[in-house]
Design an enzyme around this catalytic site. Structure first.
Site: not given
Ligand code: NAP
Length: 279
Positions: A67, A103
């Site tokens: 992205k 989003d």
């Molecule tokens: P990202 O940039 O990789 O960010 C991941 C986030 O999750 C970070 O804030 C990370 O914290 C946190 N995290 C991961 N494991 C954790 C744990 N065990 N405990 C606490 N925090 C944890 O990912 P993203 O693109 O923002 O996406 C995040 C999630 O949203 C994904 O699962 C994705 O599938 C979902 N999503 C869904 C949609 C939809 O359309 N439904 C759209 C976008 C994203 P740290 O900074 O501490 O590592």
């Protein structure tokens, strides 16, 4: 025969092709338009995108991990994409690549009521959190951000919450955005989980600073992570009397906004929802 696609790495799990092809059929475009999934590694992403218009693509969705790169390569971008620094929707038009971020609008569209004036909590500080924080703030909500790695929450606060940016924002009554370390869960009218917690079975009441019995009865709880059936977080929220919004609804709403950008037509939400649920 305009082509569309979702580009990710990996991407085989994506529900977007089923959802968007069902929508195209319902709109009577099934014979002309098509939507596929393309898996490409980060190092080959930009070159692939540049080649797509010549292959008949009108636009694409972009998902993890591309992205930020999608935003960076665009010739023009929407205000939301610029402020978030990431794009999930590209349009190929007149030799140019335009970037959008649906989003943000997808989250707002999935809510049962406007978040204007609401006190909201965004959990996480990745790409999904940036889109959520910007969208909620642009709608006039107060946004607190918590993240496991505190410095990343502070970074969003600095980038999206600085005073100059608040002044630029149009018609925003409630302008605050801050990073929080501790908080009282019951203070929030809306809680949005944008962390990956739950994706691989993690317990949100262990990994996140939330209490199972801590949701206010009128609260709205959004879990961006989705799998089979309601998540642990959403089951607990619903049991406490809160309104639960699942990640599939966000997927549907962001996809609908993308489809409207590409086709100019009103997306068939019910058809898209059913296809995204695999019905
Ligand atoms: P990202 O940039 O990789 O960010 C991941 C986030 O999750 C970070 O804030 C990370 O914290 C946190 N995290 C991961 N494991 C954790 C744990 N065990 N405990 C606490 N925090 C944890 O990912 P993203 O693109 O923002 O996406 C995040 C999630 O949203 C994904 O699962 C994705 O599938 C979902 N999503 C869904 C949609 C939809 O359309 N439904 C759209 C976008 C994203 P740290 O900074 O501490 O590592």
């Amino acid at each position: 025969m305009p082509r569309l696609a979702v580009i990710g790495h990996p991407v085989a799990h994506s529900r977007s092709p089923a959802m968007q092809n069902a929508a195209l059929r319902a709109l009577g475009l099934g014979e002309e338009w098509s939507y596929e999934a393309i898996d490409v590694a980060p190092e080959a992403f930009a070159e692939l995108v540049r080649a797509l218009p010549a292959e008949g693509f009108a636009g694409v969705n972009v998902t993890v991990p591309h992205k930020t790169a999608a935003f960076a390569l665009a010739d023009a971008s929407s205000e939301g994409a610029q402020r978030i620094g990431a794009a999930n929707t590209l349009v190929f038009e007149a030799g140019q690549v335009q970037a959008h971020n649906t989003d943000a609008g997808g989250l707002i569209a999935s809510l049962p009521r406007s978040p204007r004036g609401a006190r909201t909590l965004v959990l996480g500080a990745g790409g999904a959190a940036r889109a959520a924080a910007w969208a909620l703030r642009a709608e006039g909500a107060a946004v607190d951000i918590w993240n496991r790695t505190e410095a990343r929450a502070q970074q969003i606060h600095l980038e999206l919450g600085g005073p100059d940016q608040a002044r630029e924002a149009v018609d925003i009554e409630v302008r605050d955005l801050r990073a929080v370390v501790e908080f009282d869960q019951s203070d929030y009218e809306l809680i949005v989980n944008t962390t990956a917690v739950g994706l691989h079975g993690e317990d949100p009441f262990v990994e996140l600073p939330l209490r199972r019995d801590g949701f206010g009865p009128g609260a709205v709880v959004v879990d961006m992570v989705y799998g089979e059936g309601p998540s642990t977080l959403l089951r607990a929220a619903a049991a406490a009397g809160a309104t639960a919004v699942d990640g599939i609804e966000i997927l549907v709403q962001q996809g609908a906004l993308s489809l409207r950008i590409w086709t100019g037509l009103e997306p068939p939400l019910d058809v898209m929802r059913a296809a995204a649920h695999g019905i």
